[in-house]
Design an enzyme around this catalytic site. Structure first.
Site, PDB file in Angstrom:
ATOM      1  CE1 TYR A 115      -0.231  -0.583   9.512  1.00 38.53           C
ATOM      2  CE2 TYR A 115      -2.120  -1.053  10.640  1.00 38.53           C
ATOM      3  CZ  TYR A 115      -1.613  -1.269   9.628  1.00 38.53           C
ATOM      4  OH  TYR A 115      -1.687  -2.215   8.873  1.00 38.53           O
TER       5      TYR A 115
ATOM      6  CG  HIS B 148      -1.920  -1.125   1.752  1.00 39.82           C
ATOM      7  ND1 HIS B 148      -2.304  -1.833   2.730  1.00 39.82           N
ATOM      8  CD2 HIS B 148      -2.669  -1.694   0.686  1.00 39.82           C
ATOM      9  CE1 HIS B 148      -3.265  -2.798   2.329  1.00 39.82           C
ATOM     10  NE2 HIS B 148      -3.021  -2.809   0.748  1.00 39.82           N
TER      11      HIS B 148
END
Length: 204
Positions: free
Chosen positions: A132, A62
C-alpha cells in the site's frame, strides 16, 4: 496505464501495461502524471505498507477519521486477494454499497481509494503479499473498523481459494469484534460524504 472508475465515487481500478519476455516482466505500477490527470490531485505519500496473508485471512473493513483520513493505492505483487471498497460516507448516494477488484500476480492491477472509504481484502492464496502507498501515517487513535461479514453490506466474499480448496475465514480479534455499519453510524464514527468531498477538493 488504464484507469477505470469503480461504482463507488472516489475509487479506481488501475491496469498497468506489462512488458515481458523469457527473462521475466517489467511494469509501472504507479505513475504520477496519469494518476493526477485521472484523480485530479497528486498522491501525498506519507507511508508505504506491506502485509503477507495466508489463504482465508480477511482484513477490514478499515477506515480513518476525515480529515485527514487515509487514501490508499494498493496492489498485490505475489498471490491473489479480492480487494473490496465500501462506501461508508454518510449522505453518499451509494452509502452502504461496495465494489471489488481481483488483485493478483497475473494482471498486476492496483486499486486507489480516496479518503473516507472503507477498505478490506480476502487472501485467496497462502503468502499473498499486499503493498500500500498511503497518504497519511497510521494513527490508531483515528482508525476504525466495520465487521466485514455485516449482512446489511452483504459483501460476496469468495468461499474457494485460488487452488480450488475451501476457504475458512480468519480474522483478527479486532476485526471480528468490529461493529456493523448501522452500529458505527449510531456511534457517530462514520465520515460524512460532504466532509470527504471537501477534503478531496482541498487536495486539487
Amino acid at each position: 496505464m488504464d484507469y477505470r472508475e469503480l461504482s463507488i465515487e472516489g475509487a479506481w481500478e488501475i491496469t498497468p501495461v506489462r512488458h515481458g519476455d523469457q527473462r521475466g516482466l517489467f511494469l509501472e505500477w504507479f505513475k504520477e502524471p496519469s494518476f493526477v490527470e485521472t484523480v485530479g490531485h497528486a498522491l501525498h505519500l506519507a507511508q508505504a505498507n506491506l502485509s503477507v496473508s495466508a489463504a482465508g485471512v480477511l482484513r477490514g473493513i478499515h477506515f480513518a477519521d476525515v480529515p485527514p483520513s487515509q487514501a490508499k493505492y494498493v496492489m498485490c505483487p505475489k498471490g491473489a486477494v479480492l480487494d473490496v471498497i465500501v462506501d461508508i460516507r454518510v449522505g453518499s448516494p451509494t452509502f452502504g454499497q461496495w465494489d471489488s477488484v481481483l488483485l493478483d500476480d497475473i494482471d498486476r492491477r492496483a486499486v486507489y481509494l480516496s479518503e473516507g472509504l472503507g477498505h478490506a481484502f480476502l487472501s485467496l492464496e497462502d503468502g499473498s503479499t499486499v503493498v500500500y502507498l498511503v497518504s497519511e501515517p497510521f494513527n490508531p487513535a483515528r482508525e476504525h473498523g466495520i465487521n466485514p461479514l455485516d449482512p446489511a453490506i452483504g459483501i460476496d466474499w469468495p468461499s474457494v481459494a485460488r487452488d480450488g480448496s475451501a476457504l475458512t475465514y480468519d480474522f483478527s480479534a479486532k476485526d471480528e469484534a468490529a461493529p456493523t455499519l448501522s452500529e458505527a453510524a449510531e456511534a457517530g464514527v462514520l465520515p460524512s460524504y460532504e466532509a470527504a468531498r471537501a477534503h478531496r477538493a482541498g487536495l486539487a
